[in-house]
Design an enzyme around this catalytic site. Structure first.
Site, PDB file in Angstrom:
ATOM      1  N   ASP A 212      19.378  39.027  37.848  1.00 35.77           N
ATOM      2  CA  ASP A 212      19.141  40.459  37.764  1.00 35.77           C
ATOM      3  C   ASP A 212      19.968  41.003  36.594  1.00 35.77           C
ATOM      4  OD1 ASP A 212      18.380  43.096  38.535  1.00 35.77           O
ATOM      5  OD2 ASP A 212      20.292  43.312  39.568  1.00 35.77           O
TER       6      ASP A 212
ATOM      7  N   ARG B  72      19.981  53.553  29.772  1.00 38.51           N
ATOM      8  CA  ARG B  72      18.966  53.778  30.803  1.00 38.51           C
ATOM      9  C   ARG B  72      18.509  55.229  30.720  1.00 38.51           C
ATOM     10  NH1 ARG B  72      19.499  50.199  35.280  1.00 38.51           N
ATOM     11  NH2 ARG B  72      19.151  51.902  36.757  1.00 38.51           N
TER      12      ARG B  72
ATOM     13  N   LYS C 276       9.915  39.066  41.437  1.00 37.01           N
ATOM     14  CA  LYS C 276      11.063  38.215  41.114  1.00 37.01           C
ATOM     15  C   LYS C 276      11.009  36.913  41.917  1.00 37.01           C
ATOM     16  CE  LYS C 276      14.338  41.948  40.000  1.00 37.01           C
ATOM     17  NZ  LYS C 276      15.644  42.554  40.319  1.00 37.01           N
TER      18      LYS C 276
END
Length: 1134
Positions: free
Chosen positions: A429, A617, A790
């Site tokens: 991650d 972000r 994932k």
């Protein structure tokens, strides 16, 4: 910076950025695709396009226990026996009780093939016609294995008993018949009163609390491992009408909700009370396993109890992970068993021919049984199955159990340590794993103008509510806000202070924000420092301070964030009566919903791209004014959707879509999430070890790519390929499966999105092509992927590449990925402890991964390989002596060693040195392991333990067994002792052979030991000392007096009472004093039959029948020639 990139035309199509499906799949829904799928065309993981309808069959009536015993709620248990679906609140996590422990535990252990095999062997050994070894030679090791495992299971189960007893005996106040009573057990429909620091005894519907608006704080550490407090809120109607005990006693609502399930993140239900229906959701529930905090008193209605609670529904079985070495060892055990069958069959056939040729003609071998040669050969076959059973190493399972128990002290798992030395792919991650997940508001764009690039930080002394730790590098924005002339800037920070789900707590006059995510906390803190301070919230209002003036806004609706929507909105009624919707979310979803006449679209997009290049972000902020009539129409639809029991989420999404459109763009935020310390160095070191790293993240493509460069995953000499160009490559670049996708020289990297991955998996052979293409790259980044995607990516690599994989993450959205990989690693970071609780290993920072793999993983792999190779070697050396001995005893399955030596060889004489090698050995120290990462590569290739090493151990054992048998045989062949007698008896030969074996295997493990400590030296010398101590004891006169029927032979044990130092010289002198004699062959003239096996005594000669001559041979060591001269035995038959 000159970055080589492949053609990326069309890479910004909107479809690439769409999150294709929900991420709320449970572990049970995921399944282990790597094990279940066939080797042919795979079953491609498909997105769940149609949500499942929840079961709506659970009804709870408040304050009405008899209601739940009605016939309609009865379920069949056994035959015609029925019981209520609504069981009690007692839980049961233990597996055994006093009566079931022994039978149930034995049943579970004998489901293992190895234990079942040795049980069958034990049964064979108690059959008189075929037994060649005493039953205790197998029983003792088997009991040790079963006993150790049973004790471990018993200790674990006793702990579960104690925990169950403690939980079930917790008292809580239950309102019965209008008064409060302390009870240890509650039932469905009971109203429960809880106080501060009380454990929640069942899944409760929060009715009211002592806090305003029935707010209740809970700690969920036992539920999900997170220590930060979460808040729950009761319905307005129950908050207003259920504060007093009298009101609670008269509460008679009917709750209709979904069936009990394990979804910790969802709850759907409705409450029917006084003719009105009210929607229920997870925010109204207090779940079992949580603890009441910061709330004096609260009341709840029991909805789920006992085994039906969500925490109990989540206590299912964890998937059992097996290492590659474990799987390979199983195949090797099957190979050994096949060899055992072949060898035993060959020796059985040999005995058949020997009995025809010799055995049937020797009168002194007659045993009184009229068996033909074929039947005797059949019995000999089973006899050799017993004699040679140590080829299948039960002792290996004994050592494995012991190693597992010791290693369990240092790790969360006892079975995967050696797998750490074989990792080929790491799936990581990004947020919180590679980065710190500590968010800082760095930049923003408002009305097309960017801020945050000034050289000096802002002074916040003008704002008494400012967070002094907050830093921002632009004085101009502060001046614009303080002047109150920049309306867009004022609206920007007002949105940040209102559109969120943050809770505030006042501690010693300081505002402390508790946010569900670090991003949200950073944004509210930024608004606070710019003069828009969030003060408090209730169920219906939000209060903020705008530049020194306190204002309260009525909250009409909250449209919460989820991974599908990727946005959140709030509808507020201003003090002047205006109704406005504020929305913040990902740029991909916000831009689709902007009004045609919105301003700043292009300039904001340019700023977003710049922010992404800086690895920040981003979130877009927008608003929309709503008329009163428009809101009334929408509100009715919203209320109807809230009451839907089937597919409520989809119904709400459709209603949300109606209002979240024609939005006006204000600007965007840019938050920095810094890399953790040592991440670039760790990734570079792991790459040198030939470990490929894939980053799987939900961030946008540009942000993920730039993080890839920052952490050295991507380098300037790599060719960057984008996933949307790959379908063309499938048709154009590769005509045959064996061809490479990338023909250009140099390193390659692949960057793909979740939307592209879904479309690819729908293609025929798309999954195989994707894995082949991605595995040709040095690095892969999958962005905009969901938790289930994932896990699917990890599963595809496991299946098609048969590679050893490791997943590492820090949040609940990484749990599926962690559980799917061969090794799961949890980071204990800012997103709670769910990843840690689901992992095999856990630590605090990504940089510790290189030491875990390159040092501890590599050492564990080398230790286990050395442990297994030596174990096979020493067992072959031990067992194959019986094989060579069979050529001299008529293939009669006579053993070459004494019974007690066979029993104790693997348990006492040769176990401790190899066990310590498996725990402590190091080929190089940790500093050199990190300095030379390529030392890790042999583990990836499996070169230290494979079938080649297995056969090397086999041939090594064959060679050693030849030496151990034939050198003593030659020494005894023409030997005379000092007393003039030949020591050619069974006991002398067996002791010398066994002593040679003990010295050989202990010296061999000494040669194989790379890292010597005091305990290693003590183990080797101690094992030899234990052997001689026990050997002298069981050959002594003293033990003959104590156990005369078991230890009958004492003649050759004259030195048995002497110390080992005094006994060894006579033994050595006897071994090496060779005197030339006639050829009284040791056992050549006499051979026992397979059936003539009475209970053999310790000193019995290996080749005579139970006649009077046997006592002379075994008692005095007389030769056959001497007996022939006396007329007691004739050798003419030979």
């Amino acid at each position: 910076m000159n970055r080589q990139r492949a053609d990326s035309e069309g890479s910004m199509r909107p479809d690439d950025e769409v999150m294709p499906y929900s991420d709320d799949e449970t572990d049970e829904e995921l399944g282990d695709t790597s094990d279940s799928e066939s080797e042919g065309e795979p079953e491609v993981p498909q997105p769940d396009l149609e949500p499942r309808a929840p079961d709506v069959g659970w009804k709870v009536k408040a304050n009405d226990r008899p209601y739940h015993q009605l016939p309609e709620f009865q379920k069949k248990v056994f035959l015609c026996i029925k019981k209520s679906r609504y069981s009690g609140n007692a839980i049961k996590t233990y597996k055994y009780n006093v009566l079931t422990f022994i039978p149930l535990n034995l049943y579970e252990q004998f489901k293992r093939a190895a234990n079942l095999y040795f049980l069958a062997l034990l049964i064979l050994q108690i059959i008189p016609q075929i037994t060649t070894l005493p039953w205790y030679t197998t029983l003792v090791p088997l009991v040790v294995v079963l006993g150790i495992t049973a004790i471990k299971d018993l200790v674990d189960d006793l702990a579960r008993h104690r925990m169950d007893k403690e939980i079930n005996n917790r008292k809580c106040e239950v309102l019965l018949n209008g008064r409060s009573e302390p009870k240890t057990q509650t039932s469905f429909g009971d109203v429960v009163r809880l106080k501060k620091n009380d454990f929640i005894p069942a899944d409760l519907l929060l009715l009211s609390s002592s806090n305003p608006n029935s707010l209740c704080y809970v700690e969920t550490a036992e539920l999900d491992g997170e220590t930060n407090l979460k808040f729950k809120m009761g319905l307005r109607v129950t908050d207003e009408m259920l504060q007093e005990e009298r009101q609670l006693a008269g509460f008679d609502a009917l709750i209709e909700c979904e069936e009990p399930n394990n979804r910790l993140d969802k709850f759907l239900g409705t409450m029917l009370w006084n003719g009105e229906r009210y929607p229920l959701e997870l925010d109204n529930m207090l779940l079992r396993g949580c603890k009441i905090r910061n709330t004096d008193v609260c009341h709840g209605l029991v909805i789920f109890a006992g085994a039906d609670t969500k925490i109990m529904k989540n206590s299912g079985k964890t998937r059992f992970k097996r290492t590659k070495i474990d799987e390979l060892m199983n195949y090797m055990v099957y190979t050994i068993f096949a060899l055992l069958i072949l060898v035993a069959a060959g020796l059985g056939i040999g005995h058949t021919f020997w009995y025809d040729q010799i055995g049937s003609k020797a009168w002194y071998l007659y045993d009184g049984l009229d068996y033909n040669s074929t039947y005797r050969g059949f019995l000999s076959f089973w006899g050799y199955i017993i004699v040679l059973n140590t080829m299948v190493p039960i002792s290996l399972y004994v050592r494995s159990v012991g190693l597992g128990l010791i290693l369990s002290i240092f790790a969360r798992t006892t079975t995967l340590n050696e797998q750490l030395g074989q990792i080929q792919y790491i799936f990581s991650d990004k947020t919180g794993t590679l980065t710190q997940n500590i968010m800082q508001f760095k930049k923003c764009t408002i009305a097309g103008r960017s801020y945050g690039t000034a050289p000096s930080p802002v002074d916040w002394s003008w704002n008494q509510h400012a967070d002094k730790k907050f830093q921002f590098m632009d004085h101009l924005l502060v001046a614009n806000v303080k002047s109150k002339k920049d309306k867009e800037a004022m609206e920007f920070f007002k949105l940040l202070s209102l559109c969120h789900t943050v809770m505030v707590d006042n501690k010693d006059g300081e505002l402390v924000y508790q946010a569900a995510s670090p991003d949200e906390g950073a944004l509210v803190t930024a608004a606070r420092n710019f003069g828009f301070v969030f003060l408090s919230r209730t169920q219906d209002t939000v209060t903020i301070m705008e530049m020194g003036q306190e204002k309260t806004y009525e909250m009409l609706a909250l449209l919460d964030f989820n991974s599908d929507r990727k946005r959140m909105s709030i509808i507020l009624k201003f003090p002047d009566g205006r109704i406005r919707l504020y929305c913040k979310g990902a740029d991909t979803v916000i831009y689709e919903r902007l009004a045609q006449n919105t301003k700043y679209r292009e300039t904001t997009q340019t700023a977003l791209d710049n922010f992404a290049n800086d690895t920040l972000r981003t979130l877009c902020l927008c608003y929309k004014d709503i008329s009163a009539n428009e809101y009334e129409v929408w509100s009715r639809k919203h209320k109807e959707a809230q009451l839907v029991m089937v597919d409520r989420d989809a119904a709400l999404d459709r209603v949300y879509e109606e209002v979240e459109k024609d939005l006006m763009l204000i600007g965007a935020t840019a938050i920095e999430d810094k890399l953790q310390d040592g991440v670039p160095e760790t990734i570079a070191t792991l790459a040198k070890a030939d470990i490929k790293i894939w980053v799987l993240t939900g961030d946008k493509k540009e942000t993920a790519e730039n993080i890839g460069y920052s952490c050295s995953l991507l380098t300037d000499d790599m060719h960057i390929h984008y996933g949307e160009d790959a379908p063309t490559n499938f048709r154009r670049a590769r005509q045959r499966p064996e061809e490479s996708f990338f023909t250009e020289p140099g390193k390659n990297a692949l960057i793909i999105t979740g939307g592209w991955l879904v479309s690819l998996l729908l293609l025929r052979s798309g999954a195989i092509d994707f894995v082949d293409m991605a595995c040709e790259c040095e690095a892969v980044i999958c962005c905009r992927v969901t938790p289930k995607q994932k896990a699917n990516v990890v599963s595809l690599v496991k299946k098609y590449k048969k590679a050893v994989t490791l997943s590492i993450g820090d949040g609940a959205n990484d749990v599926n990925m962690i559980k799917t990989a061969d090794i799961g690693v949890g980071i204990s970071g800012q997103e709670g402890m769910q990843a840690v609780m689901s992992s095999d290993y856990a630590f605090a920072q990504f940089r510790y991964l290189q030491r875990l793999l390159l040092v501890h993983g590599r050492w564990s792999y080398i230790r286990m390989c050395k442990f297994l190779r030596f174990f096979f070697f020493k067992n072959f050396s031990f067992t194959l002596v019986h094989f060579w001995y069979s050529f001299f005893n008529g293939y009669s399955s006579q053993t070459a060693y004494e019974d007690w030596f066979i029993t104790l060889y693997n348990l006492a004489y040769s176990s401790l040195p190899v066990l310590l090698v498996g725990l402590l050995d190091q080929d190089v120290n940790d500093r050199l392991s990190l300095k030379f990462p390529k030392l890790y590569i042999p583990g990836q290739q499996g070169t230290l333990f494979n079938y080649k090493n297995f056969f090397i151990s086999l041939f090594h054992g064959i060679f050693v067994s030849l030496i151990i048998f034939f050198i003593p045989y030659g020494a005894f062949l023409q030997t005379m002792g000092q007393d003039g007698e030949a020591p050619s008896d069974y006991q002398s030969f067996a002791v010398v052979t066994a002593s040679s074996l003990i010295f050989t295997v202990n010296l061999q493990i000494s040669l194989d030991t790379s890292y010597w400590t005091f305990v290693n030296c003590f183990a080797v010398l101690g094992s030899i000392a234990i052997y001689f101590g026990i050997m002298f004891d069981i050959h002594s006169a003293g033990i003959h007096v104590i156990f005369p029927s078991v230890f009958t032979f004492t003649e050759e044990a004259k030195a048995g009472a002497l110390p080992a130092g005094q006994a060894l010289p006579p033994l050595c002198l006897r071994l090496f004093s060779l005197t030339r004699l006639r050829r009284p062959h040791l056992v050549r003239a006499e051979h026992p039959t397979a059936s003539s096996r009475p209970q053999r005594r310790t000193g019995e000669h290996p080749g005579v029948c139970p006649q009077r001559g046997r006592e002379h041979l075994s008692g005095g060591g007389a030769t056959l020639r001497e007996l022939q001269r006396s007329g007691e035995v004739s050798l003419d038959c030979c």
